[in-house]
Motif scaffolding. Structure first.
Motif, PDB file in Angstrom:
ATOM      1  N   ASP A 131      12.760 -51.485  55.200  1.00 58.24           N
ATOM      2  CA  ASP A 131      13.436 -50.853  56.330  1.00 58.24           C
ATOM      3  C   ASP A 131      13.216 -49.347  56.219  1.00 58.24           C
ATOM      4  N   LEU A 132      12.505 -48.773  57.176  1.00 60.78           N
ATOM      5  CA  LEU A 132      12.209 -47.343  57.144  1.00 60.78           C
ATOM      6  C   LEU A 132      13.418 -46.496  57.537  1.00 60.78           C
ATOM      7  N   ASN A 133      14.530 -47.169  57.864  1.00 60.37           N
ATOM      8  CA  ASN A 133      15.778 -46.479  58.167  1.00 60.37           C
ATOM      9  C   ASN A 133      16.883 -46.891  57.201  1.00 60.37           C
ATOM     10  N   GLN A 134      16.483 -47.173  55.984  1.00 64.19           N
ATOM     11  CA  GLN A 134      17.459 -47.567  54.968  1.00 64.19           C
ATOM     12  C   GLN A 134      18.482 -46.448  54.773  1.00 64.19           C
ATOM     13  N   ARG A 135      19.651 -46.816  54.316  1.00 61.72           N
ATOM     14  CA  ARG A 135      20.764 -45.875  54.206  1.00 61.72           C
ATOM     15  C   ARG A 135      20.426 -44.673  53.315  1.00 61.72           C
ATOM     16  N   CYS A 136      19.728 -44.921  52.212  1.00 49.86           N
ATOM     17  CA  CYS A 136      19.393 -43.850  51.273  1.00 49.86           C
ATOM     18  C   CYS A 136      17.882 -43.822  51.046  1.00 49.86           C
ATOM     19  N   ILE A 137      17.248 -42.688  51.333  1.00 54.48           N
ATOM     20  CA  ILE A 137      15.800 -42.560  51.151  1.00 54.48           C
ATOM     21  C   ILE A 137      15.508 -41.262  50.412  1.00 54.48           C
ATOM     22  N   VAL A 138      14.718 -41.345  49.357  1.00 54.84           N
ATOM     23  CA  VAL A 138      14.327 -40.161  48.590  1.00 54.84           C
ATOM     24  C   VAL A 138      12.827 -40.197  48.362  1.00 54.84           C
ATOM     25  N   ASN A 139      12.187 -39.038  48.452  1.00 56.46           N
ATOM     26  CA  ASN A 139      10.787 -38.984  48.059  1.00 56.46           C
ATOM     27  C   ASN A 139      10.653 -38.266  46.726  1.00 56.46           C
ATOM     28  N   ILE A 140       9.729 -38.757  45.920  1.00 58.16           N
ATOM     29  CA  ILE A 140       9.460 -38.176  44.602  1.00 58.16           C
ATOM     30  C   ILE A 140       8.009 -37.720  44.600  1.00 58.16           C
ATOM     31  N   VAL A 141       7.791 -36.432  44.402  1.00 59.25           N
ATOM     32  CA  VAL A 141       6.444 -35.874  44.482  1.00 59.25           C
ATOM     33  C   VAL A 141       6.193 -34.948  43.300  1.00 59.25           C
ATOM     34  N   GLY A 142       4.911 -34.654  43.078  1.00 56.32           N
ATOM     35  CA  GLY A 142       4.562 -33.759  41.976  1.00 56.32           C
ATOM     36  C   GLY A 142       3.062 -33.658  41.799  1.00 56.32           C
ATOM     37  N   THR A 143       2.670 -33.066  40.715  1.00 54.38           N
ATOM     38  CA  THR A 143       1.264 -32.807  40.454  1.00 54.38           C
ATOM     39  C   THR A 143       0.463 -34.086  40.236  1.00 54.38           C
ATOM     40  N   ARG A 144      -0.817 -34.025  40.598  1.00 54.06           N
ATOM     41  CA  ARG A 144      -1.726 -35.138  40.321  1.00 54.06           C
ATOM     42  C   ARG A 144      -2.085 -35.203  38.841  1.00 54.06           C
ATOM     43  N   ARG A 145      -1.860 -34.118  38.117  1.00 57.27           N
ATOM     44  CA  ARG A 145      -2.234 -34.042  36.705  1.00 57.27           C
ATOM     45  C   ARG A 145      -0.986 -34.022  35.828  1.00 57.27           C
ATOM     46  N   CYS A 146      -0.141 -34.998  36.041  1.00 54.31           N
ATOM     47  CA  CYS A 146       1.139 -34.992  35.341  1.00 54.31           C
ATOM     48  C   CYS A 146       0.964 -35.228  33.845  1.00 54.31           C
ATOM     49  N   THR A 147       1.932 -34.755  33.094  1.00 55.73           N
ATOM     50  CA  THR A 147       1.940 -34.918  31.649  1.00 55.73           C
ATOM     51  C   THR A 147       2.837 -36.089  31.263  1.00 55.73           C
ATOM     52  N   ALA A 148       2.871 -36.378  29.978  1.00 55.00           N
ATOM     53  CA  ALA A 148       3.767 -37.424  29.477  1.00 55.00           C
ATOM     54  C   ALA A 148       5.220 -37.046  29.767  1.00 55.00           C
ATOM     55  N   TYR A 149       5.516 -35.757  29.741  1.00 54.52           N
ATOM     56  CA  TYR A 149       6.868 -35.267  30.056  1.00 54.52           C
ATOM     57  C   TYR A 149       7.251 -35.641  31.491  1.00 54.52           C
ATOM     58  N   GLY A 150       6.334 -35.412  32.427  1.00 56.80           N
ATOM     59  CA  GLY A 150       6.607 -35.739  33.826  1.00 56.80           C
ATOM     60  C   GLY A 150       6.760 -37.233  34.045  1.00 56.80           C
ATOM     61  N   GLN A 151       5.898 -38.012  33.427  1.00 52.56           N
ATOM     62  CA  GLN A 151       5.982 -39.469  33.551  1.00 52.56           C
ATOM     63  C   GLN A 151       7.306 -39.981  33.020  1.00 52.56           C
ATOM     64  N   ASP A 152       7.758 -39.396  31.914  1.00 53.48           N
ATOM     65  CA  ASP A 152       9.021 -39.843  31.319  1.00 53.48           C
ATOM     66  C   ASP A 152      10.196 -39.452  32.210  1.00 53.48           C
ATOM     67  N   LEU A 153      10.115 -38.284  32.855  1.00 56.03           N
ATOM     68  CA  LEU A 153      11.176 -37.883  33.787  1.00 56.03           C
ATOM     69  C   LEU A 153      11.292 -38.881  34.939  1.00 56.03           C
TER      70      LEU A 153
END
Length: 377
Positions: A112-134
């Protein structure tokens, strides 16, 4: 669901306007539909005062655009794709409020593209292990706090694909917004994840088939990622990058922007640290911080109550007027202040005060564009 005829003319309209979303949106909203633009193709300059002479001339000949639209319609039918025009109930309502919303979206999925709660998660294409763990810890904990959330990202390398995969691993629906048509997947390495997403989320794009993933398309698709969401979470970003563009657009739309800080001097934490330093994003270190920042405590409390087997009254101690407002929001989609005033017969001055009280009680949430969203029902 819109008629096939309306979809047909709206697709052609996007082709005629050179995929310029603001021009197509101006015509669509002024005339009320893609078909209406077609029907007034010979006198569009009289109906839409902002039309340039060149556009007026272009809109007189629809032959090639309609031929291309017919081919697109055939692809849509054969591949079970939903074409969502701006007036379609399934179109993301949050995005529809934006001044540069696409007049049509192509969607393959189940979420459902109108779900009650929607969040996007974005970041670098060259993520580190730190970013993946976050991302892993954020999504896992968010699932405990708010079980019904749609997670959106861009299916790119790095943080994007990590967000999609963690969403799937935790039982969330997740939608990938593409910078090309649904006849291909870019990057190809993510094809398997994309296939899984079509039955546990979906793939969404404003682009027709045979559209190459050009650099500008990625910048354009970022507005969809930002616009269809309540909030943007940035996890690792260099000093410049697409995630920062998404964050800027989200801020312009009046949406919440949050960022995870990183080590000082780390190249892929500079962008996040700068967002926080410049007060363009709130600092979060966990999903708990995020839920508090965006006001999803009602969802959290509901999840905790359900986990304990407690029957919880969602809207305790509401006045008669407050109950009237909730009843209207429960019946339909998000409503703008003036529309809500007409439906409830409550003057706007009084209604504003009541909506503020409901917001403080965690019952409603204001959205960009002056609409109000019911948080629980």
């Amino acid at each position: 669901m819109m008629s096939e005829q309306e979809i047909y003319y709206t697709i052609a309209l996007t082709r005629l306007t050179g995929f310029n979303s603001q021009t197509a949106l101006l015509l669509y909203r002024t005339m009320g539909s893609g078909q209406a633009v077609y029907e007034h193709r010979n006198d569009i300059g009289d109906a839409v005062s902002d039309c340039s002479p060149r556009l007026v001339e272009n809109l007189k000949n629809w032959d090639e655009a309609l031929k291309r639209a017919a081919a697109e319609m055939d692809f849509i039918r054969r591949h079970s794709i939903q074409a969502l025009t701006l007036a379609d109930e399934g179109y993301p309502r949050r995005l529809a409020e934006c001044t540069d919303a696409p007049v049509i979206l192509y969607y393959r999925g189940t979420a459902d593209l109108n779900q009650r709660c929607i969040v996007n998660i974005v970041g670098t294409r060259r993520c580190t292990a730190y970013g993946q763990d976050l991302v892993r810890r954020f999504v896992s904990r968010l699932k405990e706090l708010c079980p019904q959330v749609l997670i959106v990202s861009g299916l790119a390398y790095g943080i994007d694909i990590c967000a999609h995969r963690q969403a799937l691993a935790n039982g969330y629906d997740t939608v990938g917004v593409l910078a090309h048509g649904l006849d291909t997947i870019y990057p190809g390495h993510h094809r398997q994840t994309a296939a899984e997403m079509t039955s546990h989320g979906g793939l969404l794009t404003e682009y027709m088939t045979q559209t190459e993933p050009m650099p500008n398309n990625f910048r354009q698709r970022n507005r969809i990622v930002a616009g269809m969401s309540d909030a943007t979470v940035v996890v690792e970003s260099a000093e410049k990058g697409g995630a920062l563009i998404t964050a800027r657009i989200a801020q312009e739309y009046g949406r919440d922007v949050l960022a995870f800080p990183g080590p000082v001097g780390a190249p892929y934490s500079v962008g996040c640290n700068n967002l926080i330093r410049d007060s363009r994003a709130g600092l979060i270190s966990s999903a708990d911080d995020f839920v508090q920042a965006v006001g999803w405590q009602v969802e959290r409390e509901k999840a905790e109550a359900e986990a304990q087997g407690i029957e919880r009254e969602l809207f305790p101690a509401l006045s008669a007027e407050e109950q009237t407002i909730v009843a209207q929001l429960r019946q339909g989609a998000d409503l703008q202040l003036n529309v809500l005033s007409v439906k409830t017969n409550i003057p706007i001055g009084r209604l504003t005060a009541l909506l503020f009280q409901l917001e403080m009680k965690g019952v409603v949430r204001p959205l960009a564009g002056g609409s109000y969203h019911l948080l629980s029902s």
